[in-house]
Structures are given as structure tokens and as C-alpha cells.
Scaffold this active site. Structure first.
Site, PDB file in Angstrom:
ATOM      1  N   ARG A 132       5.318 -13.258   9.319  1.00 29.45           N
ATOM      2  CA  ARG A 132       5.959 -11.983   9.013  1.00 29.45           C
ATOM      3  C   ARG A 132       7.306 -11.904   9.716  1.00 29.45           C
ATOM      4  O   ARG A 132       7.557 -12.600  10.698  1.00 29.45           O
ATOM      5  CB  ARG A 132       5.063 -10.815   9.386  1.00 29.45           C
ATOM      6  CG  ARG A 132       4.838 -10.640  10.876  1.00 29.45           C
ATOM      7  CD  ARG A 132       3.751  -9.623  11.181  1.00 29.45           C
ATOM      8  NE  ARG A 132       4.089  -8.300  10.730  1.00 29.45           N
ATOM      9  CZ  ARG A 132       3.380  -7.617   9.826  1.00 29.45           C
ATOM     10  NH1 ARG A 132       2.305  -8.157   9.269  1.00 29.45           N
ATOM     11  NH2 ARG A 132       3.732  -6.406   9.478  1.00 29.45           N
TER      12      ARG A 132
ATOM     13  N   GLU B 262       0.871  -1.170   0.000  1.00 28.92           N
ATOM     14  CA  GLU B 262       0.000   0.000   0.000  1.00 28.92           C
ATOM     15  C   GLU B 262       0.914   1.228   0.000  1.00 28.92           C
ATOM     16  O   GLU B 262       1.823   1.308   0.839  1.00 28.92           O
ATOM     17  CB  GLU B 262      -0.878  -0.006   1.261  1.00 28.92           C
ATOM     18  CG  GLU B 262      -1.864   1.146   1.241  1.00 28.92           C
ATOM     19  CD  GLU B 262      -2.774   1.208   2.463  1.00 28.92           C
ATOM     20  OE1 GLU B 262      -2.697   0.319   3.327  1.00 28.92           O
ATOM     21  OE2 GLU B 262      -3.547   2.174   2.530  1.00 28.92           O
TER      22      GLU B 262
ATOM     23  N   LYS C  68       4.477   0.535   9.442  1.00 30.60           N
ATOM     24  CA  LYS C  68       4.576   1.843   8.808  1.00 30.60           C
ATOM     25  C   LYS C  68       3.969   2.931   9.673  1.00 30.60           C
ATOM     26  O   LYS C  68       4.423   4.066   9.679  1.00 30.60           O
ATOM     27  CB  LYS C  68       3.860   1.810   7.448  1.00 30.60           C
ATOM     28  CG  LYS C  68       4.749   1.301   6.340  1.00 30.60           C
ATOM     29  CD  LYS C  68       4.017   1.300   5.011  1.00 30.60           C
ATOM     30  CE  LYS C  68       3.140   0.088   4.887  1.00 30.60           C
ATOM     31  NZ  LYS C  68       2.517  -0.059   3.576  1.00 30.60           N
TER      32      LYS C  68
HETATM   33  P1  ATP Z   1       2.728  -2.338   7.802  1.00 30.91           P
HETATM   34  O1  ATP Z   1       1.890  -2.928   8.898  1.00 30.91           O
HETATM   35  O2  ATP Z   1       4.165  -2.221   8.131  1.00 30.91           O
HETATM   36  O3  ATP Z   1       2.149  -1.094   7.255  1.00 30.91           O
HETATM   37  P2  ATP Z   1       1.531  -3.758   5.742  1.00 30.91           P
HETATM   38  O4  ATP Z   1       1.384  -5.236   5.702  1.00 30.91           O
HETATM   39  O5  ATP Z   1       0.339  -2.945   6.042  1.00 30.91           O
HETATM   40  O6  ATP Z   1       2.730  -3.424   6.677  1.00 30.91           O
HETATM   41  P3  ATP Z   1       1.655  -3.433   2.964  1.00 30.91           P
HETATM   42  O7  ATP Z   1       2.183  -2.319   2.179  1.00 30.91           O
HETATM   43  O8  ATP Z   1       0.204  -3.675   2.952  1.00 30.91           O
HETATM   44  O9  ATP Z   1       2.144  -3.206   4.443  1.00 30.91           O
HETATM   45  O10 ATP Z   1       2.443  -4.779   2.661  1.00 30.91           O
HETATM   46  C1  ATP Z   1       2.916  -5.194   1.412  1.00 30.91           C
HETATM   47  C2  ATP Z   1       3.333  -6.630   1.500  1.00 30.91           C
HETATM   48  O11 ATP Z   1       4.425  -6.774   2.400  1.00 30.91           O
HETATM   49  C3  ATP Z   1       2.216  -7.505   2.024  1.00 30.91           C
HETATM   50  O12 ATP Z   1       2.144  -8.664   1.217  1.00 30.91           O
HETATM   51  C4  ATP Z   1       2.645  -7.826   3.425  1.00 30.91           C
HETATM   52  O13 ATP Z   1       2.176  -9.071   3.813  1.00 30.91           O
HETATM   53  C5  ATP Z   1       4.150  -7.785   3.326  1.00 30.91           C
HETATM   54  N1  ATP Z   1       4.747  -7.451   4.622  1.00 30.91           N
HETATM   55  C6  ATP Z   1       4.538  -6.351   5.352  1.00 30.91           C
HETATM   56  N2  ATP Z   1       5.220  -6.400   6.517  1.00 30.91           N
HETATM   57  C7  ATP Z   1       5.889  -7.582   6.514  1.00 30.91           C
HETATM   58  C8  ATP Z   1       6.772  -8.232   7.436  1.00 30.91           C
HETATM   59  N3  ATP Z   1       7.102  -7.683   8.595  1.00 30.91           N
HETATM   60  N4  ATP Z   1       7.275  -9.444   7.090  1.00 30.91           N
HETATM   61  C9  ATP Z   1       6.949  -9.999   5.916  1.00 30.91           C
HETATM   62  N5  ATP Z   1       6.123  -9.453   5.012  1.00 30.91           N
HETATM   63  C10 ATP Z   1       5.593  -8.257   5.290  1.00 30.91           C
HETATM   64 MG    MG Z   2      -1.215  -2.162   5.250  1.00 29.83          MG
END
Ligand code: ATP
Ligand code: MG
Length: 552
Positions: free
Chosen positions: A259, A34, A269
Site C-alpha cells: 500500500r 467501500e 478513512k
Molecule cells: P482505508 O483503510 O483507508 O479505509 P481501505 O482499504 O479500507 O482503506 P477500501 O475502500 O476498502 O479502503 O479500498 C479500496 C481499494 O483501495 C482496495 O483495493 C484497497 O486495497 C485500495 N487501497 C486502500 N488504501 C490504499 C493505499 N494506501 N495504497 C494502495 N491501495 C490502497
Molecule cells: Mg476498508
């Protein structure tokens, strides 16, 4: 050097089976960030996993911006994310924005309404939450659940036209308010948000929810294996429901893995943005940030990051990885690549009283003893040099083998020197020491008459280049509280230390992002933002494994 390959994992095994059985001829994965912030090392894990799997089986990986929430998303993030993915060493096949498919998603929603599988609901977000039930109790059906298909079609169209305010109505799936899985209790598919979208501007005022949009995006792109983190395991039935009920041509499947979590590291984030907004750090690329851009500016290499996340593997249960493991891979990668040099971070002037005034000689040293092909460097030596303040004490503790009055040490690549005199200022601080050198002890000669126990580094004073050193410690102190609400209270006050010192004159040639091993200190990166040719700024990447204080 990459340890690429083919560590087995359960997702890889599924792919092997799917190719063998003919279920898929080609696999397509995607990395779906995102654009609401910069990528962090957790994202790197997902990037490496998705791209490596597709690479291994000659498949494709798309970069897809999951931009269904206009309020938090921005084009700045889109550009930063692209740069980071490429820097990590990957090139996507397709580049997509979820928002490019808003029209298709809308049409699918209309289809669901026509099938009697979705309805417009007037309950507020709070009422929906309150009637959702619990794990023990079923939810209550909405009073709007049995609206006619015609009424739903009309209301949904009017939602799109902007006739209602934010929160006034939503579109919900009609599934089962008694489902043991809370995600299946008539989840919201569309909400109203009168907000300008970074990509579609003001064209839309209704936006699809993640659980509805994500499977459809996967389907449109022909993604075969949609890999996400474990929190989405309970959402998989809804993912499958959307795919089945929308009757999409392609049938993507979702797989979940653990994760990445790291000690002393915030990885969400939301919190990273808080650090930026509160100016705790100098932007998303502050070298203390676990963002890809922060790691890059700090000096970690893409190879080190890739090898690190590959080594962790792909697990089905969550755990916390020691951040020192990343440092291990950084050292491993830099060991052969980084030129060796000397830098003094807390300078103390040394005058070598028996060295001829005005004379400068050039000493030779290997640029990298572990990689002789890198050649030889020239180091000036003269009557005045700088050494580290820590390498001199007036009253040495037992077993101290560095400089103190009467003691002799080896200057790396140069001569033995012996301390004879200590000069102090009015306040009693040592401001200079006077030594003599022994010309017979030149490095590389076969001098064997005496041995010394300490070897220290130094920089010739006349030609030394002033330099700034930035030393880092973890930003977060208490690992248990890292994701807590008031985690700003838990920051390490010593996460950045700035020191003014000197480096060898050939460092004038150093370019942003060049990496060096400073003898006895560790690996450093030339900061791309702060460094100038007159005064380079070096970020500590990792200290040497043996800690800074040399064993005496
Ligand atoms: P955050 O909570 O840090 O904002 P998010 O999952 O909301 O992370 P996205 O931009 O939606 O962030 O994630 C993009 C991709 O990265 C998704 O497929 C998510 O599963 C993966 N991802 C995010 N954080 C991790 C992590 N700590 N370990 C492995 N994969 C991750
Ligand atoms: Mg997200």
C-alpha cells in the site's frame, strides 16, 4: 503530460504470462472501494494500477462498491467516489454494487451448508475470538460445529427472516480449527445486522463478511486479476477456498502489492473521518486533506497524481514515500501549464515620488516564459504600488539586496526603484516607503550602466484586486505517530495561514480551479468554494523549489 506506460512490475508480468499461455483471453481488473468515506491518495494508487493494467492490455476495469457493511456506508460517498475516479481520468467499464449480488451470495452459502462446508454457530463474537487459538496453539472447535445440514439450512433461513437478534448467530465456514493460518479457523461468513442499507434498504438483515463476499463479487464480474494490498496476503487461502468450494464458474486470483504510505500523511478513512467529524478540517475536501477531493481543491492536477503514483511503482514490501515527491510532480506538470503572475501576500505601500501623478502605463510580460505560445499579458504600472513587507528592511543584515534606505532594486517587468524615505505610524511600524524610479531602466531596454542584485515583485495599487491567500503546511506533525489513537494531539497548529493581499487586475477573469504561478511564491489554485469574482481566494499548491525567500 503523462509518463503512462509500461513500467514493468510483477503483476504486469503475471498478466503478460496469462495472456501468452491462453489462461485468459481478456483481463478484467476492478477498483473496489467501500463507500464509507472519500477516496484518498492511496486509493488513487490502486485506481491507477488497476485501470492502467487493463488499458495496456485492452482489458476492462470495473468500479465496484464493496458495500457489505450497512452501518458505515452512504450514498454520499458513492457519488463522491465516482466523481473522483473520473476526475483522475478514468472511466470504468462495469459499475457494480456488491449488494446487487446478495441473493447469489446467499445461494452460495446455502450450497456450502449443503456440502457440509458451513454451519450456523451460536457463539458470541467474543467467544469466537477466545476459541480461535493463537499462532502457537490450535483453536477449539465450536460446540455447534456438527449441527446437521438440515438444522443449519433451517437456522440460516431463519437468520435471513430476521428471527434472531444482532450477534445471536453467525454462519461460519467449516475448515480447520488447527490451521496454521488463523483466517482458516472456521471464519465467519455471515453476520446478523438489523440496519438499513444504502442500496437494499431493509431487505436484508444478514450481511456477508468481506472475505466471503469479495471473491464472489470478483467471480460474478469475471474479474481475472484481483489486486489488493499486502494485509490481505494471509487471506488469500480463504479467498481460494471460497472460490473452490462455491464452485464458481470464473476463477479469479488475488494478488497483493504494498500500500502507499506517505510522510506526514494519515491515509486511513477512519482517521480522515475523525478529522472531519471533529471539525479539525473544513470537510473531506479541505485542501490539507490527502483525499482526492482535497488534493483537487488544493490544486494538484490528475496528471501530477497519476505520474506520482506510477513513479512509486508496485512493490511487494511496504515503505513510506516522501510527500515532497508528489510536490515535485505537481511542479513538473504546472511548469508549462500555469500562467505566471504577481501577487503580494503581505502588502507594503510604495509611492514612487518622481512618477507623474495620474499616469498609468501598461507593461508587457510573457504569460509563461517556459511556454511562449501562451502569449503576452499586460500589467499596469503607476505612482503607487504594493510590494511584499518582507522585501523591505530598515536596517539590512549583511548581503541583503532588496529594499532598504538608499538601495536600488529591480521591479520585475518594470523599472529600477530606489528607496529614499520610510513612513511610520505612531507605534513605529513601517506603513509606507517612498522611492524614485529611473525611466532609463525599463525592463526590455538595453540599459547596462548599473546593475542591481535584487529583483522583487509588486502589484500596481490603483487597480490591484484584493485577494486572499491560503498557505498550507502538513496537517500531521510527527510521522511516527500518524496512525496512533490520539493522533489528534499531533496536529500541526500552523497547517493553515490566511493572508489578505493583492493581485494583478486581470485576475478578475480567474475561474475556480484555475492555476497560476505567482512570481517568487509558488503555484496557486483558485479555491472553488470560497472564491468570488470580487475577491479571489488562492490555495497554495506548492511553493517554488527555491524557497519563498529569494537568494540575495
Ligand atoms: P482505508 O483503510 O483507508 O479505509 P481501505 O482499504 O479500507 O482503506 P477500501 O475502500 O476498502 O479502503 O479500498 C479500496 C481499494 O483501495 C482496495 O483495493 C484497497 O486495497 C485500495 N487501497 C486502500 N488504501 C490504499 C493505499 N494506501 N495504497 C494502495 N491501495 C490502497
Ligand atoms: Mg476498508
Amino acid at each position: 503530460m503523462d509518463n503512462k506506460a509500461t513500467q514493468s512490475n510483477f503483476i504486469r508480468n503475471i498478466i503478460i504470462d496469462d495472456l501468452k499461455s491462453g489462461k485468459h483471453k481478456e483481463i478484467i481488473t476492478r477498483f473496489p472501494p467501500e463507500p464509507n468515506g472519500y477516496l484518498h491518495i492511496g486509493h488513487a494508487k490502486s485506481i491507477v494500477l488497476n485501470f492502467d493494467l487493463a488499458d495496456e492490455f485492452n482489458g476492462k476495469t470495473n468500479l465496484r462498491f464493496d458495500d457489505t457493511n450497512p452501518v458505515k456506508e452512504d450514498t454520499e460517498y458513492v457519488e463522491a467516489i465516482k466523481e473522483d475516479v473520473q476526475w483522475l481520468g478514468y472511466q470504468w467499464d462495469g459499475l457494480y454494487f456488491a449488494s446487487d449480488f446478495f441473493e447469489e451470495m446467499y445461494n452460495w452459502a446455502v450450497k456450502l451448508i449443503k456440502k457440509g462446508k458451513a454451519y450456523v454457530c451460536d457463539l458470541s463474537a467474543e467467544q469466537i475470538r477466545a476459541t480461535r487459538g493463537t499462532l502457537k496453539e490450535p483453536g477449539q472447535e465450536s460446540p455447534y460445529r456438527n449441527r446437521s445440514i438440515e438444522e443449519n439450512l433451517d437456522l440460516f433461513e431463519r437468520m435471513r427472516k430476521g428471527e434472531f437478534k444482532d450477534g445471536e448467530k453467525v454462519l461460519r465456514a467449516k475448515i480447520d480449527m488447527a490451521s496454521p493460518n488463523l483466517n482458516m479457523r472456521d471464519p465467519v461468513l455471515y453476520r446478523i445486522a438489523h440496519a438499513t442499507h444504502h442500496n437494499t434498504g431493509d431487505k436484508w438483515c444478514i450481511y456477508p463478511m468481506y472475505d466471503y463476499a469479495h471473491p464472489l463479487e470478483d467471480a460474478v464480474e469475471g474479474v481475472t486479476h484481483s489486486i489488493c494490498t499486502l494485509e490481505f496476503e494471509d487471506h488469500r487461502p480463504l479467498y481460494d477456498w471460497v472460490i473452490n468450494e462455491c464452485e464458481t464458474e470464473s476463477q479469479p486470483r488475488q494478488y497483493e502489492f504494498a500500500r502507499l504510505n506517505m510522510t506526514n500523511t494519515v491515509m486511513s478513512k477512519r482517521y480522515l473521518k475523525l478529522l472531519v467529524d471533529e471539525k479539525v478540517v473544513d470537510g473531506w475536501d479541505d485542501p490539507r486533506m490527502p483525499t482526492v477531493s482535497g488534493l483537487r481543491r488544493r490544486g494538484y492536477t490528475p496528471e501530477a497524481i497519476r505520474n506520482f503514483v506510477r513513479e512509486i511503482g508496485v512493490a511487494k514490501s511496504n515503505s513510506i514515500v516522501d510527500a515532497q515527491m508528489l510536490d515535485h510532480f505537481a511542479r513538473e506538470d504546472l511548469k508549462l501549464k500555469a500562467p505566471r503572475t504577481m501577487g503580494v501576500v503581505r502588502p507594503l505601500k510604495v509611492v514612487i515620488t518622481n512618477y507623474p501623478e495620474g499616469q498609468v502605463e501598461w507593461l508587457e510580460a510573457e504569460i509563461n516564459p517556459e511556454n511562449p505560445e501562451m502569449g503576452i499579458r499586460q500589467i499596469p504600472f503607476s505612482r503607487e504600488i504594493y510590494v511584499e513587507q518582507d522585501d523591505f528592511v530598515e536596517n539590512p543584515p549583511p548581503k541583503y539586496h532588496r529594499l532598504f534606505p538608499g538601495n536600488e532594486v529591480r521591479l520585475k517587468h518594470a523599472y529600477f526603484i530606489k528607496c529614499n524615505e520610510v513612513i511610520k505610524d505612531a507605534a513605529g511600524n513601517v506603513v509606507e516607503i517612498r522611492c524614485t524610479y529611473d525611466p532609463a531602466t525599463k525592463s526590455g531596454s538595453d540599459f547596462t550602466e548599473r546593475k542591481v542584485k535584487g529583483t522583487i515583485h509588486w502589484v500596481e495599487a490603483g487597480q490591484a484586486l484584493p485577494a486572499e491567500f491560503r498557505l498550507y503546511e502538513p496537517l500531521i506533525l510527527d510521522e511516527d505517530k500518524e496512525e496512533g489513537e490520539n493522533f489528534l494531539d499531533n496536529l500541526n497548529p500552523n497547517s493553515l495561514e490566511i493572508l489578505q493581499g493583492f493581485v494583478e487586475p486581470n485576475m478578475k477573469e480567474a475561474k475556480p480551479q484555475d492555476k497560476f504561478q505567482f512570481f517568487r511564491h509558488g503555484y496557486f489554485n483558485v479555491d472553488p468554494k470560497l472564491s468570488t469574482q470580487e475577491k479571489p481566494v488562492f490555495n497554495l499548491i506548492v511553493s517554488l523549489k527555491s524557497s519563498f525567500k529569494i537568494k540575495d
